[in-house]
Design a protein around this motif. Structure first.
Motif, PDB file in Angstrom:
ATOM      1  N   PHE A  17      -7.675   9.464   3.946  1.00 16.08           N
ATOM      2  CA  PHE A  17      -9.005   9.483   3.343  1.00 16.08           C
ATOM      3  C   PHE A  17      -9.907   8.388   3.886  1.00 16.08           C
ATOM      4  N   ARG A  18      -9.521   7.760   4.977  1.00 10.68           N
ATOM      5  CA  ARG A  18     -10.350   6.716   5.570  1.00 10.68           C
ATOM      6  C   ARG A  18     -11.742   7.279   5.865  1.00 10.68           C
ATOM      7  N   GLY A  19     -12.742   6.559   5.499  1.00 10.41           N
ATOM      8  CA  GLY A  19     -14.108   6.993   5.766  1.00 10.41           C
ATOM      9  C   GLY A  19     -14.704   7.859   4.671  1.00 10.41           C
ATOM     10  N   ASP A  20     -13.878   8.388   3.780  1.00 13.87           N
ATOM     11  CA  ASP A  20     -14.405   9.190   2.676  1.00 13.87           C
ATOM     12  C   ASP A  20     -14.998   8.268   1.619  1.00 13.87           C
ATOM     13  N   ASP A  21     -15.960   8.788   0.867  1.00 14.78           N
ATOM     14  CA  ASP A  21     -16.464   7.987  -0.245  1.00 14.78           C
ATOM     15  C   ASP A  21     -15.434   8.010  -1.371  1.00 14.78           C
ATOM     16  N   THR A  41      -2.819   4.088 -11.183  1.00 10.92           N
ATOM     17  CA  THR A  41      -2.040   4.506 -10.009  1.00 10.92           C
ATOM     18  C   THR A  41      -2.920   5.309  -9.060  1.00 10.92           C
ATOM     19  N   ILE A  42      -3.734   6.202  -9.612  1.00  7.43           N
ATOM     20  CA  ILE A  42      -4.661   6.985  -8.785  1.00  7.43           C
ATOM     21  C   ILE A  42      -5.636   6.041  -8.095  1.00  7.43           C
ATOM     22  N   ALA A  43      -6.131   5.022  -8.818  1.00 12.14           N
ATOM     23  CA  ALA A  43      -7.060   4.048  -8.236  1.00 12.14           C
ATOM     24  C   ALA A  43      -6.411   3.317  -7.074  1.00 12.14           C
ATOM     25  N   THR A  44      -5.160   2.927  -7.236  1.00  6.39           N
ATOM     26  CA  THR A  44      -4.452   2.235  -6.151  1.00  6.39           C
ATOM     27  C   THR A  44      -4.344   3.140  -4.930  1.00  6.39           C
ATOM     28  N   ARG A  45      -3.939   4.378  -5.141  1.00  8.46           N
ATOM     29  CA  ARG A  45      -3.793   5.328  -4.029  1.00  8.46           C
ATOM     30  C   ARG A  45      -5.133   5.638  -3.364  1.00  8.46           C
ATOM     31  N   ALA A  46      -6.205   5.666  -4.157  1.00  4.18           N
ATOM     32  CA  ALA A  46      -7.535   5.986  -3.634  1.00  4.18           C
ATOM     33  C   ALA A  46      -8.287   4.731  -3.180  1.00  4.18           C
TER      34      ALA A  46
END
Length: 176
Positions: A17-21, A41-46
């Motif tokens: 997801f590099r470069g994605d907002d 956990t979702i925040a860490t992954r995102a």
């Protein structure tokens, strides 16, 4: 050593997801989540703040994309029914009733061939190990057939639902 990565190529899998907002990163993360997961956990992954993740997860919940499970902490998971509904609508929008009916017939023929080949009504009714031991087929070949058969059954259902949806929509428009 020169950078061999083209600017147009997808990012490496490790950094998909590099470069994605942040919204796209959270959406992509929830698509990959297979069980109820805490917002932190979702925040860490995102790679975002948990408060930001909760904001977008709340929005995705309102849209039906994710399901929120109350608890401490609350957890979120992808709503597969939403994606099924979306796929059926997409099929109905992109194909005619006739095209959808033709695909249903093609899938039915494929399903009938598997039913005859394995003398069973569903892939789950087949003992893959026994089949591979009594035929010259490898276990991998049998499992591949069973996966293709299961996929054909799922696709037939989607195409038929899209056909019915489109046919009923056309009928309503014609009578209105």
């Amino acid at each position: 050593m020169p950078n061999s990565e083209s600017p147009d190529s997808p990012p490496p899998f490790e950094d998909a997801f590099r470069g994605d907002d942040v919204e796209q990163r959270i959406y992509g993360t929830i698509l990959q989540t297979r069980e109820p997961t805490a917002a932190s956990t979702i925040a860490t992954r995102a790679d975002c703040d948990p408060k930001t993740a909760r904001k977008y997860l709340g929005w995705f919940t309102d849209l039906g994309i994710v399901t929120r499970h109350d608890g401490h902490p609350a957890t979120y998971e992808r709503n597969d029914a939403y994606f099924e509904w979306r796929r059926i609508n997409q099929l109905a929008a992109e194909h005619s009733v006739e095209d959808l009916q033709q695909r249903v017939q093609e899938l039915m023929a494929q399903i009938n061939d598997y039913e005859a080949m394995y003398e069973a009504s569903t892939p789950a009714a087949v003992d893959a190990v026994a089949i591979s031991e009594t035929t010259n087929r490898t276990i991998d070949d049998v499992y591949s057939d069973l996966a293709d058969w299961a996929t054909a059954r799922e696709e037939r259902t989607r195409y038929e639902r899209a056909r019915q949806q489109l046919a009923s929509g056309e009928t309503e428009q014609a009578s209105g």
